[in-house]
Design a protein around this motif. Structure first.
Motif, PDB file in Angstrom:
ATOM      1  N   PHE A   1      28.078 -17.918 -30.813  1.00  0.00           N
ATOM      2  CA  PHE A   1      29.143 -16.917 -30.847  1.00  0.00           C
ATOM      3  C   PHE A   1      29.049 -15.996 -32.061  1.00  0.00           C
ATOM      4  O   PHE A   1      29.796 -15.028 -32.164  1.00  0.00           O
ATOM      5  CB  PHE A   1      30.508 -17.596 -30.765  1.00  0.00           C
ATOM      6  CG  PHE A   1      30.770 -18.206 -29.413  1.00  0.00           C
ATOM      7  CD1 PHE A   1      31.022 -17.416 -28.310  1.00  0.00           C
ATOM      8  CD2 PHE A   1      30.712 -19.578 -29.240  1.00  0.00           C
ATOM      9  CE1 PHE A   1      31.231 -17.973 -27.068  1.00  0.00           C
ATOM     10  CE2 PHE A   1      30.923 -20.147 -28.004  1.00  0.00           C
ATOM     11  CZ  PHE A   1      31.179 -19.347 -26.911  1.00  0.00           C
TER      12      PHE A   1
ATOM     13  N   GLN B   1      28.346 -12.781 -30.553  1.00  0.00           N
ATOM     14  CA  GLN B   1      29.288 -12.348 -29.527  1.00  0.00           C
ATOM     15  C   GLN B   1      29.529 -10.836 -29.528  1.00  0.00           C
ATOM     16  O   GLN B   1      29.616 -10.199 -28.474  1.00  0.00           O
ATOM     17  CB  GLN B   1      30.623 -13.075 -29.720  1.00  0.00           C
ATOM     18  CG  GLN B   1      31.702 -12.739 -28.699  1.00  0.00           C
ATOM     19  CD  GLN B   1      31.466 -13.411 -27.364  1.00  0.00           C
ATOM     20  OE1 GLN B   1      30.980 -14.526 -27.309  1.00  0.00           O
ATOM     21  NE2 GLN B   1      31.821 -12.737 -26.283  1.00  0.00           N
TER      22      GLN B   1
ATOM     23  N   SER C   1      33.811 -19.903 -31.118  1.00  0.00           N
ATOM     24  CA  SER C   1      33.930 -18.460 -31.353  1.00  0.00           C
ATOM     25  C   SER C   1      34.518 -18.152 -32.724  1.00  0.00           C
ATOM     26  O   SER C   1      34.286 -17.080 -33.282  1.00  0.00           O
ATOM     27  CB  SER C   1      34.790 -17.815 -30.252  1.00  0.00           C
ATOM     28  OG  SER C   1      36.152 -18.188 -30.378  1.00  0.00           O
TER      29      SER C   1
END
Length: 203
Positions: A34, A37, A176
């Motif tokens: 992540f 991301q 995340s």
């Protein structure tokens, strides 16, 4: 050997990123997928370590060459496989790890999942003085224990992740925010949990 892949970042999951280059989709296992991301749909360069054994071929990915090189060095230690090496990089920065090895900080090293005293000692024996990175920790920092991360902070982070899971957050959600949490220097799990909840509320 595949040194790196340039291409469009198509997908980020809990354990891998998929990059399309010249019509081929490459599945790359990363410590913190992540972290990429915000690059979905954009061209990225991911440095890769091509792990080959008789029964498997896997690409491990890194944001820079230092992470990749450290991964290969950790992998050379007896008793540590790709999963263990990747989990270390997922928690500690390159400088953190180099300082721990050079100062023989077993307490820091045993803070990683699956690393006991025997493995920590083996890492020190195999890697001390052999890591090709600039060693910048000062004597004052060593005396005061002011390396950028500590074993206690690593343990607190792991406890915070488990607490967030118990509150109903998924592995994807936790991963995340993990890169942001790891930049903080909280002393206990409760502080990491509070920061984690605040980050979750921003999503």
């Amino acid at each position: 050997m595949i040194a790196y892949i340039n291409g469009i970042l198509e997908l980020v999951t809990e354990s891998v990123v998929i990059v399309e280059a010249n019509g081929v989709g490459y599945e790359i296992i990363c410590a913190n997928p992540f972290a990429f991301q915000d690059k979905i749909g954009e061209n990225v360069r991911i440095y890769t370590y091509h792990y080959v054994r008789e029964d498997t071929q896997v690409l491990y990915g890194f944001k820079n060459t230092d992470e990749k090189l450290l991964f290969s060095k950790i992998l050379s230690v007896s008793g540590i496989g790709p999963k263990g090496a990747l989990s270390i990089l997922g928690v500690a920065g390159v400088q953190d790890f180099v300082v721990a090895i050079e100062e023989e900080n077993e307490k820091f090293l045993t803070g990683f999942p699956g690393v006991g005293k025997k493995t920590a000692r083996q890492m020190i024996l195999d890697l001390k003085g052999k890591l090709p990175f600039e060693y910048t920790v000062t004597e004052h920092q060593v005396e005061e224990g002011k390396t950028t991360n500590t074993a206690a902070q690593i343990q607190a982070l792991e406890e915070a992740f488990e607490a967030l899971k118990s509150l109903g957050y998924s592995d994807r959600e936790i991963k995340s925010i993990a890169p942001t949490l790891k930049q903080d220097k909280h002393a206990n799990a409760d502080e990491f949990v509070r920061k984690g909840l605040a980050l979750m509320m921003q999503k």
